[in-house]
Scaffold this active site. Structure first.
Site, PDB file in Angstrom:
ATOM      1  N   LYS A  91       0.825  -1.218   0.000  1.00  0.00           N
ATOM      2  CA  LYS A  91       0.000   0.000   0.000  1.00  0.00           C
ATOM      3  C   LYS A  91       0.853   1.259   0.000  1.00  0.00           C
ATOM      4  O   LYS A  91       0.359   2.351  -0.253  1.00  0.00           O
ATOM      5  CB  LYS A  91      -0.949   0.006   1.194  1.00  0.00           C
ATOM      6  CG  LYS A  91      -0.243   0.074   2.534  1.00  0.00           C
ATOM      7  CD  LYS A  91      -1.227   0.245   3.672  1.00  0.00           C
ATOM      8  CE  LYS A  91      -0.435   0.319   4.971  1.00  0.00           C
ATOM      9  NZ  LYS A  91      -1.184   0.601   6.132  1.00  0.00           N
ATOM     10  N   GLY A 119       9.249  -1.306   2.849  1.00  0.00           N
ATOM     11  CA  GLY A 119       8.670  -1.209   4.188  1.00  0.00           C
ATOM     12  C   GLY A 119       9.450  -0.368   5.173  1.00  0.00           C
ATOM     13  O   GLY A 119      10.213   0.539   4.804  1.00  0.00           O
ATOM     14  N   GLY A 164       7.835   0.801  21.986  1.00  0.00           N
ATOM     15  CA  GLY A 164       7.604  -0.494  21.368  1.00  0.00           C
ATOM     16  C   GLY A 164       6.756  -0.397  20.121  1.00  0.00           C
ATOM     17  O   GLY A 164       6.194   0.667  19.819  1.00  0.00           O
ATOM     18  N   HIS A 176      45.542  -9.829  14.317  1.00  0.00           N
ATOM     19  CA  HIS A 176      46.055  -8.810  15.241  1.00  0.00           C
ATOM     20  C   HIS A 176      46.546  -7.612  14.442  1.00  0.00           C
ATOM     21  O   HIS A 176      47.234  -7.812  13.443  1.00  0.00           O
ATOM     22  CB  HIS A 176      47.214  -9.393  16.050  1.00  0.00           C
ATOM     23  CG  HIS A 176      47.851  -8.390  16.955  1.00  0.00           C
ATOM     24  ND1 HIS A 176      47.272  -8.010  18.144  1.00  0.00           N
ATOM     25  CD2 HIS A 176      49.003  -7.687  16.827  1.00  0.00           C
ATOM     26  CE1 HIS A 176      48.059  -7.108  18.716  1.00  0.00           C
ATOM     27  NE2 HIS A 176      49.105  -6.888  17.949  1.00  0.00           N
TER      28      HIS A 176
HETATM   29  P1  FAD Z   1       7.538  -3.836   7.634  1.00  0.00           P
HETATM   30  O1  FAD Z   1       8.907  -3.493   7.243  1.00  0.00           O
HETATM   31  O2  FAD Z   1       6.831  -2.950   8.586  1.00  0.00           O
HETATM   32  O3  FAD Z   1       6.704  -3.951   6.276  1.00  0.00           O
HETATM   33  C1  FAD Z   1       5.333  -4.144   6.231  1.00  0.00           C
HETATM   34  C2  FAD Z   1       4.834  -3.623   4.902  1.00  0.00           C
HETATM   35  O4  FAD Z   1       3.484  -4.004   4.739  1.00  0.00           O
HETATM   36  C3  FAD Z   1       4.865  -2.094   4.807  1.00  0.00           C
HETATM   37  O5  FAD Z   1       5.518  -1.704   3.630  1.00  0.00           O
HETATM   38  C4  FAD Z   1       3.398  -1.702   4.786  1.00  0.00           C
HETATM   39  O6  FAD Z   1       3.137  -0.557   4.004  1.00  0.00           O
HETATM   40  C5  FAD Z   1       2.771  -2.935   4.157  1.00  0.00           C
HETATM   41  N1  FAD Z   1       1.363  -3.131   4.507  1.00  0.00           N
HETATM   42  C6  FAD Z   1       0.806  -3.140   5.735  1.00  0.00           C
HETATM   43  N2  FAD Z   1      -0.507  -3.410   5.634  1.00  0.00           N
HETATM   44  C7  FAD Z   1      -0.786  -3.547   4.326  1.00  0.00           C
HETATM   45  C8  FAD Z   1      -1.962  -3.846   3.599  1.00  0.00           C
HETATM   46  N3  FAD Z   1      -3.134  -4.031   4.209  1.00  0.00           N
HETATM   47  N4  FAD Z   1      -1.880  -3.932   2.261  1.00  0.00           N
HETATM   48  C9  FAD Z   1      -0.691  -3.755   1.621  1.00  0.00           C
HETATM   49  N5  FAD Z   1       0.442  -3.481   2.264  1.00  0.00           N
HETATM   50  C10 FAD Z   1       0.406  -3.388   3.597  1.00  0.00           C
HETATM   51  N6  FAD Z   1      15.738  -3.853  12.393  1.00  0.00           N
HETATM   52  C11 FAD Z   1      17.008  -4.284  12.238  1.00  0.00           C
HETATM   53  O7  FAD Z   1      17.216  -5.456  12.003  1.00  0.00           O
HETATM   54  N7  FAD Z   1      18.062  -3.423  12.318  1.00  0.00           N
HETATM   55  C12 FAD Z   1      17.897  -2.122  12.599  1.00  0.00           C
HETATM   56  O8  FAD Z   1      18.870  -1.382  12.667  1.00  0.00           O
HETATM   57  C13 FAD Z   1      16.575  -1.632  12.784  1.00  0.00           C
HETATM   58  N8  FAD Z   1      16.354  -0.329  13.051  1.00  0.00           N
HETATM   59  C14 FAD Z   1      15.075   0.117  13.189  1.00  0.00           C
HETATM   60  C15 FAD Z   1      14.861   1.456  13.483  1.00  0.00           C
HETATM   61  C16 FAD Z   1      13.575   1.953  13.620  1.00  0.00           C
HETATM   62  C17 FAD Z   1      13.369   3.408  13.918  1.00  0.00           C
HETATM   63  C18 FAD Z   1      12.465   1.077  13.434  1.00  0.00           C
HETATM   64  C19 FAD Z   1      11.069   1.595  13.537  1.00  0.00           C
HETATM   65  C20 FAD Z   1      12.675  -0.265  13.162  1.00  0.00           C
HETATM   66  C21 FAD Z   1      13.972  -0.761  13.046  1.00  0.00           C
HETATM   67  N9  FAD Z   1      14.217  -2.108  12.791  1.00  0.00           N
HETATM   68  C22 FAD Z   1      15.502  -2.553  12.663  1.00  0.00           C
HETATM   69  C23 FAD Z   1      13.116  -3.089  12.676  1.00  0.00           C
HETATM   70  C24 FAD Z   1      12.779  -3.393  11.226  1.00  0.00           C
HETATM   71  O9  FAD Z   1      12.494  -2.204  10.551  1.00  0.00           O
HETATM   72  C25 FAD Z   1      11.603  -4.344  11.176  1.00  0.00           C
HETATM   73  O10 FAD Z   1      11.877  -5.491  11.953  1.00  0.00           O
HETATM   74  C26 FAD Z   1      11.284  -4.797   9.772  1.00  0.00           C
HETATM   75  O11 FAD Z   1      10.994  -3.696   8.942  1.00  0.00           O
HETATM   76  C27 FAD Z   1      10.107  -5.773   9.772  1.00  0.00           C
HETATM   77  O12 FAD Z   1       9.806  -6.163   8.489  1.00  0.00           O
HETATM   78  P2  FAD Z   1       8.333  -6.607   8.109  1.00  0.00           P
HETATM   79  O13 FAD Z   1       8.415  -7.007   6.674  1.00  0.00           O
HETATM   80  O14 FAD Z   1       7.795  -7.563   9.082  1.00  0.00           O
HETATM   81  O15 FAD Z   1       7.428  -5.289   8.264  1.00  0.00           O
END
Ligand code: FAD
Length: 459
Positions: free
Chosen positions: A37, A42, A264, A437
């Site tokens: 979306k 992401g 969180g 080292h």
């Molecule tokens: P997301 O990356 O949240 O992706 C979900 C996607 O689904 C999004 O693009 C969203 O638009 C889409 N979506 C949701 N609902 C719908 C729908 N109904 N229809 C279509 N699309 C939809 N992790 C690390 O490993 N290292 C780091 O250094 C790190 N730093 C971070 C710093 C911050 C500030 C934050 C907030 C997070 C950080 N993370 C880090 C965590 C990491 O970003 C997440 O663990 C990771 O993005 C999770 O991936 P995901 O695919 O589960 O979800």
């Protein structure tokens, strides 16, 4: 392409978890549709890992310049041009985004732009159309939570997303939450010139880490002038002319230009049809078995919506696993304790496996042994003037079950520790390996030498 064609795999969400699943499934010759979306990539790419690490790096560059004199390098005074910092950060994100778009395009994955909803066991609805898949993968990620009575307005009370878009460094900030995200912003902002106070309800910063890591980080933050109040919950907030006034448990008030809420991340699963379709959930998280299958046949869940550590590389791992499972490759279930974690503050905190406390609970206090190698004995760390340690947690006559590190660049060192943990190496196995080292990596070798009973530069 025809959205009604019926795909092998339909993925809802293209974050770290979703796009990894799409790429691997396409590699395995499965037909794949991914529904997004917002933007491909992401949270991690656009508002998480990548931009925050760029911000932290800009802070490190500023700190290096400030500390030049300690190395005999004179600098004339350091100032921050936030527009320049943002241009650098956004440039990195744009480059990685372009790269990902290219990868997806080359993979023949069908991308459907729109908000999807689960409407049947094998069906997702998007833009009024039904897309069917032999398998559905839920990968909708997470969002920044707030607390009751704390309204995020995007200017004085902000989340990490707003914090990445500030056009100036706040003169002062309160960071609510001393977990990874809170600690990283506190570190970056301090380096960029802000006066920072962290408020954490738990008794220590980065409470998910080994207690020694928290202690070391707190010591380093104290030295850097980052203030923190641990064991103190948020009570109330008042807006003031200059920003916010926050009252914490015990009645103390703290004033600052803004408040970052970093308490969180909740699962983005509401209103997406999961409930209606009967997907088993717990407090909004999707429950899965060891194959990341939900209770509905042919429906998987991956990434941040699954209970556990919310990390991008866990999402990649989940995505790859599910693609291979669907392709019938029978991949080995993921041991979540073996996923390395890094907090990219200055100093960095990195770990894999069990904390000493958790190991004692799991294996028995009498068989757990630990060894803490101080970076004071490590040549390269002295050259860099960084402090910290490498701590090993092991089982008597058994393998290493946890590695914990604090210090500059430790995020780059935890990779070897991950092999040690996941391949169940004994301290004597690692003591056999020769570490270079002078490197910081050598500290890991030294710690294993010591635990194997033959310390070199240690007692
Ligand atoms: P997301 O990356 O949240 O992706 C979900 C996607 O689904 C999004 O693009 C969203 O638009 C889409 N979506 C949701 N609902 C719908 C729908 N109904 N229809 C279509 N699309 C939809 N992790 C690390 O490993 N290292 C780091 O250094 C790190 N730093 C971070 C710093 C911050 C500030 C934050 C907030 C997070 C950080 N993370 C880090 C965590 C990491 O970003 C997440 O663990 C990771 O993005 C999770 O991936 P995901 O695919 O589960 O979800």
């Amino acid at each position: 392409s025809d959205p009604n064609a019926g795909y092998d795999v339909v993925i809802l969400g293209s974050g770290s978890a979703g796009y990894a699943c799409a790429l691997r499934a396409a590699q395995l010759d499965l037909s794949v549709a991914i529904i997004e979306k917002d933007k491909l990539g992401g949270t991690c790419l656009h508002t998480g890992c990548i931009p925050t690490k760029a911000l932290l790096h800009a802070g490190e560059v500023a700190d290096s310049a400030r500390h030049g004199e300690e190395f005999g390098v004179k600098t004339e005074g350091v100032s921050i041009d936030m527009a320049g910092v943002n241009a650098y950060k956004d440039g990195v994100v744009a480059k990685m985004y372009k790269g990902l778009q290219g990868l997806i395009k080359a993979s023949k994955v069908t991308v459907i732009e729109g908000s999807g909803k689960l409407v049947g066991p094998n069906t997702v609805e998007v833009n009024g159309e039904r897309v069917t898949g032999r398998n559905i993968v839920l990968a909708t990620g997470s969002y920044s939570k707030s607390l009751p009575g704390l309204d995020v307005d995007g200017t004085k009370v902000i989340t990490s997303e707003h914090a990445l878009r500030l056009d100036k460094v706040p003169s002062s900030a309160i960071v609510l939450g001393g977990g990874v995200i809170g600690v990283e912003f506190a570190s970056a902002w301090k380096s960029l010139g802000a006066d920072v106070t962290i408020v954490e309800a738990l008794p220590r910063l980065v409470a998910a880490e080994d207690a020694d890591s928290s202690k070391m980080l707190e010591r380093a933050f104290r030295k850097r002038g980052i203030k923190f109040k641990t064991g103190k919950g948020f009570e109330s907030l008042k807006e003031t002319a200059g920003g916010v006034s926050v009252t914490i448990a015990g009645g103390e008030t703290i004033d600052a230009e803004l408040l970052l809420v970093a308490v969180g991340r909740g699962p983005s699963t509401a209103g997406l049809g999961y409930d209606e379709q009967g997907v088993s959930m717990d407090r909004g998280f999707v429950l899965v078995n060891e194959h990341l299958q939900t209770n509905l046949p042919g429906v998987y869940a991956i990434g941040d919506i699954v209970p556990g550590v919310q990390l991008a590389h866990r999402g990649f791992g989940h995505g790859i696993f599910v693609a291979e499972h669907i392709a019938g490759l029978n991949p080995r279930p993921i041991d979540e304790a073996g996923i390395p974690k890094v907090t990219y503050s200055e100093p960095q905190v990195a770990s894999v496996g069990y904390s000493e406390e958790a190991a004692k609970e799991k294996f028995g206090a009498d068989v757990v042994v630990s060894y803490n190698y101080n970076l004071g004995g490590n040549g390269k760390s002295n050259i860099l003037k960084t402090q910290g340690f490498v701590k090993l947690v092991s089982v008597k006559d058994g393998p290493v079950v946890g590695v914990h590190m604090v210090g500059a660049n430790m995020g780059e060192q935890i990779g070897e520790a991950q092999l040690i943990y996941n391949w169940e190496a004994f301290p004597s196995d690692v003591a056999q390996l020769i570490h270079m080292h002078p490197t910081q990596n050598e500290a890991l070798g030294e710690a294993h030498l010591a635990l194997a009973g033959k310390p070199l530069h240690a007692h």
